[in-house]
Scaffold this active site. Structure first.
Site, mmCIF file in Angstrom:
data_model
loop_
_atom_site.group_PDB
_atom_site.id
_atom_site.type_symbol
_atom_site.label_atom_id
_atom_site.label_comp_id
_atom_site.label_asym_id
_atom_site.label_seq_id
_atom_site.Cartn_x
_atom_site.Cartn_y
_atom_site.Cartn_z
ATOM 1 C CD GLU A 243 48.914 1.505 26.705
ATOM 2 O OE1 GLU A 243 48.288 0.424 26.542
ATOM 3 O OE2 GLU A 243 48.707 2.511 26.028
ATOM 4 C CB CYS A 277 45.046 1.170 24.499
ATOM 5 S SG CYS A 277 45.399 2.561 25.577
#
Length: 487
Positions: A243, A277
């Site tokens: 990720e 993020c």
């Protein structure tokens, strides 16, 4: 004691390291890095413990994981304060991080059963049974922005599935990791099932390259994630879950409630000092009077965002960035955008030397012909004014990333048009794009990941399917195949 290996705490045999409160530079943790030999010992301990942990069965594993949840509940104030001290995030925000860690237990147990449980069907060929088995020994690499919640989101489902884990946290948040593992220790986890190695790049390389790993779960920068992907090329037998963030767009179109829209923009771009993020990096606003009014209100609101240390009273919305280096990096990113023709509507400022404290920035980059496709990991939002909805969507898709995206629009038709055309793994409508449900998968496409969504789908990369056709006894079929004779 810095490292937890085979149920025992050990001093590192590498060089001295420390972590500090980024809002004032105060040292809050000291230790020594793990050497390659200590990393090897941690992997060996995990390998030795793994089968016995798996063979306990899911119910027994769940009981221990639920004991960990009780430890989190009992120590949530200390954990929230530790996260706040080490990351610089306000304590109101770190309390929500700990709450997410607690909630992850129930969600992961549900995901285990729904995504990787056991299923039996009777077929003409026999009893068909689907089971799932753990990969074995997996490494978890944790980030600094959510040093509790994000590694927890890998560790919990990995353990529930029957894997053993070697945890390498960010070198910027070792104190949080140490406290987390202490709570696991108090939960009755068998020795070797979870191991902790602290350190910097050398420690990480020693773990990532260890031949006895069956998998690696990583949350962090695109650069490191791509290096890991290259390293694991040619090793199809190892599971790799990445990720890696995004250059996330948010489009505003036809919103009557400007105040609500501004609130969602602030929550999308500036929460956690922009260190999520999923944070919005690019904002697309219609040209015209309505867009002008929204931008004016946004500029006013950004200027009023309160910034301060984690324990300031009244509490700030934004705390410190993770380090002074990170703060300086955002100043440099802003300078680059301005050199390309960007116009500062609200200038990002480094507020205090020696700290990670910065004020939020808003840069109009409409006149910039080629925007750098970079994830500026901080409170810096790029504004683009558009005249055509299709143009806005096209610009939003001009990124190698594909993690999160969103639209604020009163028209459902506009949302569905956007949803069909945008390329991202998380797409929100009239909600901040930093909002994601733990009961749903979390992940992106392109450079944001490698199609291993986490959160509810973390169970998928923590186990592999085993398909069986079974019968209680060996038996002859009623009719033999042509060409066979049994006497």
């Amino acid at each position: 004691m810095t490292h937890f290996i085979k149920g025992q705490w050990h001093t590192g045999k590498g060089h001295d390291v420390a972590s500090s409160n980024p809002a004032n530079g105060e040292i809050i943790w000291r230790g020594q890095t793990a050497t390659a030999e200590q990393v090897n010992a941690a992997v060996d301990a995990a390998r030795e413990a793994q089968f016995d942990w798996f063979i306990l069965g899911f119910d027994a594993r769940l009981k221990i994981v639920e004991a960990y949840r009780s430890q989190l509940e009992a120590n949530k104030a200390e954990l929230a304060e530790t996260i706040a001290q080490e990351t610089g995030k306000p304590q109101w925000e770190t309390a929500t991080e700990v709450a997410a860690m607690i909630g992850k237990i129930g969600l992961s147990a549900s995901a285990y059963n729904k995504r990787t449980g056991t299923e039996t069907n009777d077929t003409p060929a026999g009893r068909a049974v689907l089971r799932h088995k753990p990969h074995g020994v997996v490494a978890v690499f944790g980030p600094y922005n959510f040093p509790g919640h994000l590694p927890n989101g890998h560790i919990v489902p990995a353990l529930l599935a029957g894997n053993s884990v070697v945890f390498k946290p960010s070198e910027l948040t070792p104190k949080v990791a140490e406290l987390m593992v202490t709570l696991w220790e108090k939960s009755g986890l068998p020795a070797g099932v979870l191991n902790l190695v602290q350190g910097e790049v050398d420690t990480g390389k020693a773990l990532a390259s260890h031949p006895q790993l069956d998998g690696l779960f990583f949350t962090g920068s695109s650069r490191t994630g791509h290096l890991l992907h290259q390293q694991y090329a040619g090793h199809p037998g190892k599971i790799l879950a990445l990720e890696m963030g995004g250059n996330n767009p948010l489009i505003i179109k036809g919103v009557a409630d400007i105040k609500a829209a501004v609130h969602d923009i602030l929550q999308s771009a500036y929460i956690s000092s922009g260190q999520r993020c999923t944070c919005a990096r690019r904002l697309y606003v219609e040209q015209g009077e309505q867009g002008d009014a929204l931008v004016a209100k946004l500029v006013e609101a950004v200027k009023q965002i309160k910034v301060g240390p984690w324990n300031a009273q009244p509490q700030p919305f934004m705390g410190s960035m993770i380090s002074e280096a990170a703060a300086k990096g955002m100043v440099a990113a802003q300078a680059n955008l301005l050199s390309l023709g960007g116009v500062p509507l609200v200038e990002l400022m480094h507020l205090q030397a020696g700290t990670g404290l910065v004020s939020p920035g808003l840069i109009d980059v409409t006149a910039v012909s080629e925007l750098p496709d970079e994830e500026y990991f901080g409170p810096l939002l790029q504004l683009v004014r558009y005249s055509d909805f299709d143009q806005a969507i096209k610009l939003a898709n001009q990124t190698r990333y594909g993690l999160s995206a969103g639209i604020l629009a009163d028209s459902r038709e506009d949302y569905e048009y956007f949803l069909a055309r945008i390329r991202a793994g998380i797409v929100n409508w009239n909600k901040q794009i930093t909002g994601a449900s733990g009961a749903a998968p979390f992940g992106g496409v392109g450079a944001s990941g490698n199609h291993r969504a986490s959160a509810f789908y973390a169970a998928d990369y923590c186990a592999y399917p085993v398909a069986s056709v079974e019968a209680d006894a060996v038996s002859l079929p009623a009719t033999l195949s042509p060409g066979l004779t049994l006497s």
